[in-house]
Enzyme design. Sequence first.
Site, PDB file in Angstrom:
ATOM      1  N   CYS A 137     -17.661   0.627   0.488  1.00 56.29           N
ATOM      2  CA  CYS A 137     -18.464   1.847   0.524  1.00 56.29           C
ATOM      3  C   CYS A 137     -19.844   1.540   1.109  1.00 56.29           C
ATOM      4  O   CYS A 137     -20.531   0.610   0.672  1.00 56.29           O
ATOM      5  CB  CYS A 137     -18.603   2.439  -0.873  1.00 56.29           C
ATOM      6  N   CYS A 144     -15.956   7.848  -2.226  1.00 59.15           N
ATOM      7  CA  CYS A 144     -16.212   6.816  -3.227  1.00 59.15           C
ATOM      8  C   CYS A 144     -16.223   7.433  -4.624  1.00 59.15           C
ATOM      9  O   CYS A 144     -16.933   8.419  -4.869  1.00 59.15           O
ATOM     10  CB  CYS A 144     -17.559   6.142  -2.938  1.00 59.15           C
ATOM     11  N   HIS A 203      23.394   2.059  14.649  1.00 57.97           N
ATOM     12  CA  HIS A 203      23.557   2.599  15.998  1.00 57.97           C
ATOM     13  C   HIS A 203      22.649   3.809  16.175  1.00 57.97           C
ATOM     14  O   HIS A 203      22.516   4.642  15.277  1.00 57.97           O
ATOM     15  CB  HIS A 203      25.017   3.000  16.229  1.00 57.97           C
ATOM     16  N   CYS A 228     -20.277   6.553  -6.204  1.00 58.14           N
ATOM     17  CA  CYS A 228     -21.511   7.187  -5.739  1.00 58.14           C
ATOM     18  C   CYS A 228     -21.272   8.489  -4.985  1.00 58.14           C
ATOM     19  O   CYS A 228     -22.229   9.184  -4.630  1.00 58.14           O
ATOM     20  CB  CYS A 228     -22.307   6.224  -4.865  1.00 58.14           C
ATOM     21  N   CYS A 281     -22.859   2.641  -1.994  1.00 52.38           N
ATOM     22  CA  CYS A 281     -23.182   1.754  -3.116  1.00 52.38           C
ATOM     23  C   CYS A 281     -22.918   0.286  -2.797  1.00 52.38           C
ATOM     24  O   CYS A 281     -23.102  -0.576  -3.661  1.00 52.38           O
ATOM     25  CB  CYS A 281     -22.405   2.185  -4.358  1.00 52.38           C
ATOM     26  N   CYS A 318      21.054   0.575  22.397  1.00 51.79           N
ATOM     27  CA  CYS A 318      21.162   2.004  22.081  1.00 51.79           C
ATOM     28  C   CYS A 318      19.809   2.577  21.683  1.00 51.79           C
ATOM     29  O   CYS A 318      19.552   3.770  21.887  1.00 51.79           O
ATOM     30  CB  CYS A 318      22.188   2.231  20.979  1.00 51.79           C
TER      31      CYS A 318
END
Length: 434
Positions: free
Chosen positions: A219, A163, A303, A166, A222, A11
């Site tokens: 990141c 971030c 179903h 930084c 940094c 189905c």
Amino acid sequence: PRGLVNLGNTCYLNSVVQVLFATELAVAFLRRKADLERDLNRDNPLGLNGRVAASFYLLLLELAKPLEHPVSPREFKEVVGCCDEMFQGTAQQDAHDFLRTFLDRLHEDLNRVKRRCHTQATIESKGREEREVAREAWAQYTANNSSVVVDQFAFMEKSRLSCPHCGTISVRFSPMMSLELPMPPAAKGASSGDLLRLEDCLRFYTEVEVLDSESLWSCGGCQRKVAAKKQLSLWTAPTVLVITLKRFKTAAFLTGSYADKITREVLFGPELNLTDFLPASDNLTTYELIGIVNHQGTLNGGHYTADVKGRDSGVWYNFSDERVQLGDQYVPSLAYMLVYRRNPSRPKPKPTPSPGPAQPTPSPPSSSSSSLVSLFSSSAPVPSRGPQWGRAAGLAPPADTALPLPPTLAYPSAPSPFVPPAAAATLGGALQPS
């Protein structure tokens, strides 16, 4: 309309096929076969030598015939089972997983790109203007991917990471074929009392989240792994928008895993306006609801059914495998996948552009073996028009007769304010449609 035979818990497949039958994808197969035969890519190692496209084409031909008896999707299912072994047996599967697998392999069968470029690095913003980055990301994607599936379903999703230490910001763009929307907790985001609307799910999808300890971001500023702030949003919108409501959730515990289904009602109307969720310059933002895939039951057993709006007649029908009946109501707590078709008109008036150059006439397909007919030979003619919904077996009511439906549960037949509801065994073998 014709139903589809249940081959043993299929189905999920039947419901998705019925919804796709009402989309521009089916129109492309039934009315522009020559273009598809030209696009057929039998040498693509990521496809299935054109068998997915051919089996789908023959299935659509059968569904388009004005007959009453249901169609067996056996050959189509066998071909899809070659794409992923999870679809080989008779076990119940997820409709969204099936749609994603099928569209991916259908795209590869019809990929116009015959020679792929080498894999390229992920494109990041690095301080550049977002539109420039988005154009570069889309160009990179379409250099390897171009098909009728991409034309109709593909769009771009924007991901923004920042971030907390930084302040470095990274923006990436990813191509998508469908949109999965999380469902906000009951205490969040309901725009009208306790009612949860589809627009609330869209807003929840675009909310800023903080990454957890298992999803830390490296990141580039940094050089630390940080719990960055992440925000997803839509950047472009497709011709056919498939929205899947994430009703199924799982969680892991020390004693095992836990799975559950969210049965909360999500209300949606006959039209969807994405103006608030797309960049301001995108004007094609209004959509018409044309299909619903419903799921009733639990994760362990359930179903699937489909509600589909006829392309030509505008009449809604409910499909439950072989059974087909006029649609009278839909249940918001069962809606799992919503299919919208973008309206060609623009919500804001624009100056009329000057006429463009005439489009070249597509060249006829070559007589090579790269054709749908050569893969699955069929003497059935291609209909000059799309499927005549609502005309077969006299199921459609007279034009001047209104269906006696409760207004709070009736299928929308025209734009209106929101109304809350209460194959083949071997490659190259011949396959004659029944």
